[in-house]
Enzyme design. Structure first.
Site, mmCIF file in Angstrom:
data_model
loop_
_atom_site.group_PDB
_atom_site.id
_atom_site.type_symbol
_atom_site.label_atom_id
_atom_site.label_comp_id
_atom_site.label_asym_id
_atom_site.label_seq_id
_atom_site.Cartn_x
_atom_site.Cartn_y
_atom_site.Cartn_z
ATOM 1 N N PHE A 1 0.819 -1.245 0.162
ATOM 2 C CA PHE A 1 0.151 -0.160 -0.104
ATOM 3 C C PHE A 1 0.808 1.159 0.087
ATOM 4 O O PHE A 1 1.851 1.557 0.901
ATOM 5 C CB PHE A 1 -0.990 -0.011 1.220
ATOM 6 C CG PHE A 1 -2.189 -0.937 1.262
ATOM 7 C CD1 PHE A 1 -3.260 -0.438 0.762
ATOM 8 C CD2 PHE A 1 -2.046 -2.275 2.043
ATOM 9 C CE1 PHE A 1 -4.228 -1.278 0.555
ATOM 10 C CE2 PHE A 1 -3.065 -2.942 1.955
ATOM 11 C CZ PHE A 1 -4.222 -2.593 1.204
ATOM 12 N N ASP A 2 0.338 2.348 -0.656
ATOM 13 C CA ASP A 2 1.000 3.469 -0.765
ATOM 14 C C ASP A 2 0.287 4.166 0.522
ATOM 15 O O ASP A 2 -0.786 3.351 0.774
ATOM 16 C CB ASP A 2 0.487 4.273 -1.848
ATOM 17 C CG ASP A 2 0.859 5.890 -1.856
ATOM 18 O OD1 ASP A 2 1.926 6.033 -1.615
ATOM 19 O OD2 ASP A 2 -0.054 6.505 -2.169
ATOM 20 N N VAL A 3 0.955 5.289 1.199
ATOM 21 C CA VAL A 3 0.521 5.840 2.249
ATOM 22 C C VAL A 3 -0.590 6.980 2.070
ATOM 23 O O VAL A 3 -1.780 7.031 2.331
ATOM 24 C CB VAL A 3 1.304 5.841 3.396
ATOM 25 C CG1 VAL A 3 0.947 6.769 4.580
ATOM 26 C CG2 VAL A 3 1.993 4.636 3.676
ATOM 27 N N ASP A 4 0.000 7.955 1.616
ATOM 28 C CA ASP A 4 -0.329 9.108 1.455
ATOM 29 C C ASP A 4 -1.629 9.532 0.259
ATOM 30 O O ASP A 4 -1.259 9.022 -0.794
ATOM 31 C CB ASP A 4 0.404 10.383 0.953
ATOM 32 C CG ASP A 4 1.369 10.948 2.239
ATOM 33 O OD1 ASP A 4 1.013 10.765 3.527
ATOM 34 O OD2 ASP A 4 2.777 10.747 2.129
#
Length: 216
Positions: free
Chosen positions: A9-12
């Site tokens: 997963f990307d976060v932002d």
């Protein structure tokens, strides 16, 4: 069995709504560097690596590094606290973990920066691996971050998917030979993501979770 054994997963813009803290920190850094942020579309920099973002305005490497330092100082003091989970993120991660899926982050934020944010938001314990950029230039692109995460021996032989909201996420996945899913509730547009032909453009976490749990 679920379709994928592991999700990166990307976060932002994918897990965390971090726009306020990021925008305020960019504005602060530009102001300190003598650049009026009012004339800059700061939303362009929601996702890409910091050094790339500042290099669009400063040609001298020392200026770029100074801007990065200013940003990080402000972000640590204030910006990291100006964020919240997107609706449904907690339930999604808990559901995936209950299914035994390996969960990891693959973010352009340095690992040292993102770890306390994940902890503050109450989701750090749901991840098997926190993957992020380095503070220096050694791991400074989404492709480099994903490649580093993929070196984890626990991922050997697993079916892996990348989830993100910007073209950097899609390109990083493609560069590393991974399929990708884009989320439309984040900071990238449908047009930006669709150009990379992701498996799905999810409108919310419920739709994303249903897709991730579908069997082959």
């Amino acid at each position: 069995m679920a379709r994928y054994d592991a999700i990166l997963f990307d976060v932002d813009g994918t897990l965390i709504h971090s726009r306020p803290g990021i925008m305020n920190s960019f504005a602060y850094a530009f102001q300190q560097m003598g650049v009026d942020p009012a004339g800059i579309d700061l939303s362009r920099y929601l996702g890409p690596p910091l050094r790339w973002s500042f290099s669009q305005h400063f040609s001298d490497e020392s200026q770029v590094e100074r801007a990065v330092e200013l940003y990080r100082d402000q972000y640590e003091k204030q910006g990291m606290h100006e964020c919240s989970l997107f609706p449904g993120v907690m339930k999604m991660l808990e559901t995936l973990r209950e299914q035994g899926i390996f969960l990891a982050t693959a973010t352009s934020k340095p690992t040292e920066v993102v770890t306390p944010i994940l902890e503050e938001q109450g989701i750090l314990s749901l991840f098997d691996r926190v993957g992020g950029a380095s503070m220096d230039k050694s791991v400074d692109t989404k492709t480099a971050v994903i490649r580093q995460v993929l070196q984890d021996p626990r991922l050997c032989g697993k079916s892996i998917l990348m989830v993100g909201d910007r073209q950097d996420d899609m390109q990083g996945a493609r560069d590393c030979g991974l399929p990708a899913v884009g989320v439309l509730y984040g900071y990238g547009s449908r047009e930006e993501l669709a150009a990379w032909n992701p498996l799905l453009l999810a409108s919310d976490c419920e739709e994303l979770t249903r897709f991730l749990l579908q069997t082959n």
